[in-house]
Design a protein around this motif. Sequence first.
Motif, PDB file in Angstrom:
ATOM      1  N   PHE A   1       0.840  -1.203   0.000  1.00  0.00           N
ATOM      2  CA  PHE A   1       0.000   0.000   0.000  1.00  0.00           C
ATOM      3  C   PHE A   1       0.873   1.250   0.000  1.00  0.00           C
ATOM      4  N   ALA A   2       1.903   1.264   0.848  1.00  0.00           N
ATOM      5  CA  ALA A   2       2.773   2.428   0.953  1.00  0.00           C
ATOM      6  C   ALA A   2       3.505   2.699  -0.357  1.00  0.00           C
ATOM      7  N   VAL A   3       4.028   1.645  -0.967  1.00  0.00           N
ATOM      8  CA  VAL A   3       4.752   1.812  -2.229  1.00  0.00           C
ATOM      9  C   VAL A   3       3.803   2.251  -3.337  1.00  0.00           C
ATOM     10  N   GLY A   4       2.674   1.555  -3.455  1.00  0.00           N
ATOM     11  CA  GLY A   4       1.723   1.883  -4.514  1.00  0.00           C
ATOM     12  C   GLY A   4       1.140   3.269  -4.372  1.00  0.00           C
ATOM     13  N   PHE A   5       0.720   3.634  -3.161  1.00  0.00           N
ATOM     14  CA  PHE A   5       0.147   4.958  -2.915  1.00  0.00           C
ATOM     15  C   PHE A   5       1.175   6.044  -3.222  1.00  0.00           C
ATOM     16  N   SER A   6       2.397   5.860  -2.781  1.00  0.00           N
ATOM     17  CA  SER A   6       3.432   6.878  -2.974  1.00  0.00           C
ATOM     18  C   SER A   6       3.692   7.146  -4.452  1.00  0.00           C
ATOM     19  N   ILE A   7       3.642   6.095  -5.260  1.00  0.00           N
ATOM     20  CA  ILE A   7       3.906   6.257  -6.690  1.00  0.00           C
ATOM     21  C   ILE A   7       2.679   6.746  -7.435  1.00  0.00           C
ATOM     22  N   THR A   8       1.502   6.144  -7.179  1.00  0.00           N
ATOM     23  CA  THR A   8       0.321   6.547  -7.950  1.00  0.00           C
ATOM     24  C   THR A   8      -0.174   7.938  -7.579  1.00  0.00           C
TER      25      THR A   8
END
Length: 273
Positions: free
Chosen positions: A54-61
């Motif tokens: 979630f942290a990785v995906g949210f930060s990028i998207t």
Amino acid sequence: MERATRISVKPVARKGGVTTTVPRMVPEEVPIAFSYGGSSHAVMMATPADLVDFAVGFSITEGIIADRSHISDIELLEAEKGIDIQVTLVDDVGEALRKRRRSMAGPVGCGLCGIESIEQAVREVADVSTVHLSLSHDDIVRAVSLLNDSQPLFRETRAVHGAGFYIPGRGLLAVREDVGRHNALDKLCGAVIRAEEPGASGAVVVTSRLSVEMVQKAAILGAGVLIAISAPTVLAIRTAEAAGMTLVALVRGEDFEIFTHPHRLSLESPAAF
């Protein structure tokens, strides 16, 4: 960090003219805070699972970072009523985020804040027109079928969304679930990025309707095809068209509708287009 993703309740049920108590599993929903450099950035109501994804995906998207390498550490901290995801960025990226926050700060009612929010909501979408991916009719049907069979939390609760990454000839690389459709997709994006799989190698498949944010997030991942069991919005169709993304929706058994860029699909009756 282990947190329950579902709990058992006993609602009073009325079925067939009979009132009874039937045990039912319901999904957990807790506040998940994203903090960068010790400062809170956003709070999402989400299912407390797959939080590093979630942290990785949210930060990028959400455009906070451009690459996974910009994150130096992720720490999950238990709060009294939720979970704080503390994301540490590499020095240059962290400083850029701090400067961006300072430039956005201003008096309430300044007039610019609302315009900035609108611009962010309809931000320019990533171009995926050069993605070379070919899917058959069977691939579309199989992708949705596999996703439906790969959602244990949904089977228990009937109250969460799912997102999967389907690669022709390989099946589903990953599936993520959440009470929020955007959260499920962010978690999936994080899982695909952490697996170091190119987004262009497969299609994103989701159980929800297709809003513009779903198109934006899939495009940032690099996926050229987005598949859903529900319908798209007008803005989602316009955005997918502009991005060069193939939008497939309303998948029901063997049937579905293609709204944009059908050239990536090899179907029995191409003359229909």
